[in-house]
Motif scaffolding. Structure first.
Motif, mmCIF file in Angstrom:
data_model
loop_
_atom_site.group_PDB
_atom_site.id
_atom_site.type_symbol
_atom_site.label_atom_id
_atom_site.label_comp_id
_atom_site.label_asym_id
_atom_site.label_seq_id
_atom_site.Cartn_x
_atom_site.Cartn_y
_atom_site.Cartn_z
ATOM 1 N N HIS A 42 -15.310 1.328 -8.141
ATOM 2 C CA HIS A 42 -14.703 2.194 -9.151
ATOM 3 C C HIS A 42 -14.115 1.397 -10.305
ATOM 4 O O HIS A 42 -13.793 1.960 -11.346
ATOM 5 C CB HIS A 42 -13.609 3.067 -8.545
ATOM 6 C CG HIS A 42 -14.152 4.140 -7.661
ATOM 7 N ND1 HIS A 42 -13.341 4.891 -6.860
ATOM 8 C CD2 HIS A 42 -15.406 4.576 -7.431
ATOM 9 C CE1 HIS A 42 -14.076 5.757 -6.179
ATOM 10 N NE2 HIS A 42 -15.331 5.572 -6.522
ATOM 11 N N TYR A 47 -10.974 15.886 -8.766
ATOM 12 C CA TYR A 47 -10.966 14.914 -7.682
ATOM 13 C C TYR A 47 -12.390 14.430 -7.462
ATOM 14 O O TYR A 47 -13.318 15.232 -7.352
ATOM 15 C CB TYR A 47 -10.405 15.538 -6.397
ATOM 16 C CG TYR A 47 -8.966 15.933 -6.558
ATOM 17 C CD1 TYR A 47 -7.951 15.043 -6.241
ATOM 18 C CD2 TYR A 47 -8.617 17.187 -7.047
ATOM 19 C CE1 TYR A 47 -6.616 15.393 -6.400
ATOM 20 C CE2 TYR A 47 -7.295 17.545 -7.213
ATOM 21 C CZ TYR A 47 -6.298 16.648 -6.889
ATOM 22 O OH TYR A 47 -4.992 16.991 -7.063
ATOM 23 N N ARG A 60 0.945 4.152 -2.874
ATOM 24 C CA ARG A 60 0.691 5.550 -2.522
ATOM 25 C C ARG A 60 1.836 6.438 -3.024
ATOM 26 O O ARG A 60 1.604 7.514 -3.565
ATOM 27 C CB ARG A 60 0.523 5.698 -1.009
ATOM 28 C CG ARG A 60 0.167 7.123 -0.604
ATOM 29 C CD ARG A 60 -0.175 7.232 0.856
ATOM 30 N NE ARG A 60 -1.380 6.486 1.121
ATOM 31 C CZ ARG A 60 -1.556 5.715 2.193
ATOM 32 N NH1 ARG A 60 -0.604 5.584 3.082
ATOM 33 N NH2 ARG A 60 -2.679 5.077 2.374
ATOM 34 N N ASP A 77 -15.031 11.863 -5.257
ATOM 35 C CA ASP A 77 -15.182 11.083 -4.039
ATOM 36 C C ASP A 77 -16.646 10.990 -3.665
ATOM 37 O O ASP A 77 -17.487 11.709 -4.209
ATOM 38 C CB ASP A 77 -14.386 11.685 -2.887
ATOM 39 C CG ASP A 77 -13.972 10.638 -1.851
ATOM 40 O OD1 ASP A 77 -14.332 9.452 -2.007
ATOM 41 O OD2 ASP A 77 -13.285 10.997 -0.886
ATOM 42 N N THR A 116 0.820 -1.206 0.000
ATOM 43 C CA THR A 116 0.000 0.000 0.000
ATOM 44 C C THR A 116 0.858 1.261 0.000
ATOM 45 O O THR A 116 0.557 2.206 -0.715
ATOM 46 C CB THR A 116 -0.939 0.010 1.225
ATOM 47 O OG1 THR A 116 -1.670 -1.207 1.235
ATOM 48 C CG2 THR A 116 -1.895 1.165 1.179
ATOM 49 N N ILE A 142 -8.985 12.025 -10.655
ATOM 50 C CA ILE A 142 -8.338 11.288 -9.571
ATOM 51 C C ILE A 142 -9.427 10.765 -8.642
ATOM 52 O O ILE A 142 -10.263 11.526 -8.157
ATOM 53 C CB ILE A 142 -7.350 12.180 -8.804
ATOM 54 C CG1 ILE A 142 -6.210 12.589 -9.749
ATOM 55 C CG2 ILE A 142 -6.825 11.460 -7.566
ATOM 56 C CD1 ILE A 142 -5.183 13.489 -9.145
ATOM 57 N N MET A 143 -9.412 9.448 -8.431
ATOM 58 C CA MET A 143 -10.360 8.827 -7.509
ATOM 59 C C MET A 143 -9.648 7.725 -6.741
ATOM 60 O O MET A 143 -8.589 7.256 -7.158
ATOM 61 C CB MET A 143 -11.563 8.283 -8.253
ATOM 62 C CG MET A 143 -11.281 7.187 -9.237
ATOM 63 S SD MET A 143 -12.798 6.628 -10.033
ATOM 64 C CE MET A 143 -12.354 6.799 -11.735
ATOM 65 N N ASP A 144 -10.227 7.348 -5.624
ATOM 66 C CA ASP A 144 -9.611 6.291 -4.831
ATOM 67 C C ASP A 144 -9.895 4.931 -5.452
ATOM 68 O O ASP A 144 -10.481 4.827 -6.530
ATOM 69 C CB ASP A 144 -10.061 6.355 -3.371
ATOM 70 C CG ASP A 144 -11.561 6.180 -3.208
ATOM 71 O OD1 ASP A 144 -12.229 5.738 -4.155
ATOM 72 O OD2 ASP A 144 -12.070 6.486 -2.117
ATOM 73 N N ASN A 145 -9.475 3.898 -4.783
ATOM 74 C CA ASN A 145 -9.578 2.548 -5.340
ATOM 75 C C ASN A 145 -10.753 1.792 -4.724
ATOM 76 O O ASN A 145 -10.639 0.615 -4.414
ATOM 77 C CB ASN A 145 -8.259 1.796 -5.097
ATOM 78 C CG ASN A 145 -8.153 0.569 -5.953
ATOM 79 O OD1 ASN A 145 -8.761 0.494 -7.015
ATOM 80 N ND2 ASN A 145 -7.395 -0.406 -5.501
ATOM 81 N N ALA A 146 -11.885 2.453 -4.558
ATOM 82 C CA ALA A 146 -13.065 1.774 -4.025
ATOM 83 C C ALA A 146 -13.436 0.625 -4.961
ATOM 84 O O ALA A 146 -13.261 0.714 -6.175
ATOM 85 C CB ALA A 146 -14.226 2.756 -3.900
ATOM 86 N N THR A 166 -19.207 10.093 -0.033
ATOM 87 C CA THR A 166 -19.254 9.920 1.414
ATOM 88 C C THR A 166 -20.708 9.781 1.819
ATOM 89 O O THR A 166 -21.587 9.709 0.978
ATOM 90 C CB THR A 166 -18.571 11.102 2.137
ATOM 91 O OG1 THR A 166 -18.432 10.791 3.518
ATOM 92 C CG2 THR A 166 -19.357 12.393 1.965
ATOM 93 N N PHE A 205 1.542 6.875 -6.773
ATOM 94 C CA PHE A 205 0.484 7.838 -7.070
ATOM 95 C C PHE A 205 0.961 9.270 -6.811
ATOM 96 O O PHE A 205 0.793 10.153 -7.663
ATOM 97 C CB PHE A 205 -0.756 7.541 -6.214
ATOM 98 C CG PHE A 205 -1.719 8.679 -6.143
ATOM 99 C CD1 PHE A 205 -2.547 8.984 -7.223
ATOM 100 C CD2 PHE A 205 -1.788 9.479 -5.014
ATOM 101 C CE1 PHE A 205 -3.431 10.055 -7.157
ATOM 102 C CE2 PHE A 205 -2.670 10.543 -4.942
ATOM 103 C CZ PHE A 205 -3.487 10.828 -6.018
#
Length: 132
Positions: A125, A27, A6, A29, A2, A118-122, A31, A9
């Motif tokens: 996704h 970006y 990171r 996201d 991880t 840019i997005m997280d690795n949910a 929530t 990235f």
């Protein structure tokens, strides 16, 4: 692993920024917020009659998805807020199918061509289409 990902990235984003690349960076996201969310320290006087009264339990849950950029702010067309109907875990309704629909139909056409997202690795996704 991880930490290495990171760092990879962060280096990639740094290279984009220092290279003079003028493409906007967006970006993305999501929530949630519970109906009874409140600050952690709630003041009440000794008679227990003062302060903020909050119902017990989380209450209804709203799921909030948005995308924005330092240059443009949030994209108005991309805002997606909906009430969760299942459980307290919003991942039951935020699925690869719902995410893809939002991604393709709610904002991607409003982005400048070549924009960086840019997005997280949910898990929702990305999806394996043809599992072996």
């Amino acid at each position: 692993m991880t930490v290495a990902l990171r760092l990879k990235f962060l280096r990639a984003v740094y290279e984009i920024r220092v290279s003079g690349d003028t493409r906007p960076i967006f970006y993305l996201d999501e929530t949630w917020v519970n109906q009874n969310h409140t600050i952690k320290s709630i003041w009440q006087d000794s008679s227990k009659s003062g302060g903020l009264k909050v119902p017990i339990g989380k209450g209804n849950q709203l799921i909030v998805c948005h995308i924005g950029s330092a240059k443009t702010g949030f994209l108005r067309e991309s805002k997606w807020v909906f009430q969760s109907k299942l459980t307290s875990d919003y991942h039951e309704e935020m699925t690869a199918h719902t995410f893809r629909d939002w991604f393709l139909n709610r904002f991607v056409n409003f982005l400048e061509e070549g924009s960086i997202i840019i997005m997280d690795n949910a898990s929702y996704h990305s999806v394996t289409v043809n599992k072996i």
